[in-house]
Design a protein around this motif. Structure first.
Motif, PDB file in Angstrom:
ATOM      1  N   VAL A  92       0.767  -0.853  -0.317  1.00 61.18           N
ATOM      2  CA  VAL A  92      -0.192   0.185  -0.235  1.00 61.18           C
ATOM      3  C   VAL A  92       0.976   1.511   0.051  1.00 61.18           C
ATOM      4  N   LEU A 117      -2.940  -6.887   2.069  1.00 60.01           N
ATOM      5  CA  LEU A 117      -2.805  -5.326   2.052  1.00 60.01           C
ATOM      6  C   LEU A 117      -1.825  -5.501   3.117  1.00 60.01           C
ATOM      7  N   TYR A 127       1.108  -2.682   5.084  1.00 59.60           N
ATOM      8  CA  TYR A 127       1.328  -0.514   5.126  1.00 59.60           C
ATOM      9  C   TYR A 127       2.563  -1.054   6.241  1.00 59.60           C
TER      10      TYR A 127
END
Length: 284
Positions: free
Chosen positions: A15, A62, A64
């Protein structure tokens, strides 16, 4: 690696966003997950945050790590690289988060850094997701449209009321993107090649800079030589002019001296003739 060998590999996305956009996405997913159309599991992997999304048995993870606007380019590169390395056991792609359809200066900077670190080829594995849980821009600006075009149209929106639809669009775009790119995703080999090209570019830029510096020195030397030649030519011309004036003065003085000498000679001759006449007169 063949396309078929990757079909069952875990799909992961690095991300790319500031903390605010990531927090907005997290809040939206947490609220919307109550409708049971999708599942959301948050966890951590070292310094990185992980969000596992599951929609109808399909999943994406995801990854991040916090990015802040005041971070240096080197710091942002390290954070993105850390997330990329955490995806080493799956298929890696990239997800740019923007808010309300606004592609701001800070996101443009992140994309520039992404391409610097991972090469322009990273855009082949980039999806843009607009988190729209509030004010939404009516018209996409030209810079965002250009980026969407570079990403082959991979732009989708997600809201709290239509989260499942937005996630379906995201999953479909990722699947189609991987199919188009033979499923492999962005690999360590691509990163190594990007760094090699970057090193080559740096070496070439350094060589180019040295050539430019040498050319500047040559031009400065040529200019100095030209200035010296102009000065010598001017000094020579001044010297010639001075000599000409001196010769002219000498000629004028010589003419004046000759005229005076001639005048004195005539005076002497006249006086001598007069004396001779007087002597003859006295003899008579």
């Amino acid at each position: 690696m063949s396309c078929n060998s990757e079909t069952n590999a875990k799909r992961m996305m690095v991300v790319i966003s500031m903390v605010e956009e990531w927090s907005s996405l997290k809040n939206l997913l947490q609220v919307s997950s109550e409708d049971n159309d999708h599942q959301v599991v948050f966890s951590s992997l070292g310094p990185n945050q992980v969000c596992d999304l599951i929609v109808e048995g399909d999943s994406i993870s995801l990854h991040y790590a916090g990015l802040k606007e005041d971070m240096t380019e080197e710091g942002i590169c390290q954070v993105i690289d850390s997330c990329f390395k955490s995806c080493s056991d799956g298929i890696c792609t990239f997800l740019l988060l923007i808010q309300g359809g606004c592609y701001t200066k800070k996101e443009r900077r992140l994309i520039d850094i992404l391409q610097t670190q991972f090469g322009a080829e990273a855009l082949k594995y980039l999806v843009i997701l607009s988190v729209e849980d509030g004010k939404v821009t009516d018209t996409l600006d030209d810079t965002l449209l250009d980026l969407i075009n570079d990403c082959d149209g991979r732009y989708c929106r997600i809201t709290s009321s239509t989260a499942s639809g937005g996630l379906h669009s995201l999953f479909e775009m990722v699947s189609y993107m991987l199919t188009e790119n033979c499923v492999a995703g962005y690999t360590e080999a691509m990163l190594a090649e990007s760094k090699r090209r970057c090193a080559d570019d740096s070496a070439m830029n350094m060589l180019k800079q040295k050539v430019e510096e040498l050319e500047e020195r040559v031009q400065a030397f040529q200019k100095l030589v030209q200035q010296q030649e102009v000065r010598r030519a001017r000094e020579l011309e001044e010297l010639k002019t001075k000599h000409a004036e001196e010769r002219k003065k000498e000629t004028a003085e010589k003419q004046k001296y000759d005229a005076k000498r001639e005048s004195l000679h005539e005076a002497v001759m006249s006086h001598r003739a007069m004396l001779q006449l007087q002597m003859r007169a006295s003899d008579v």
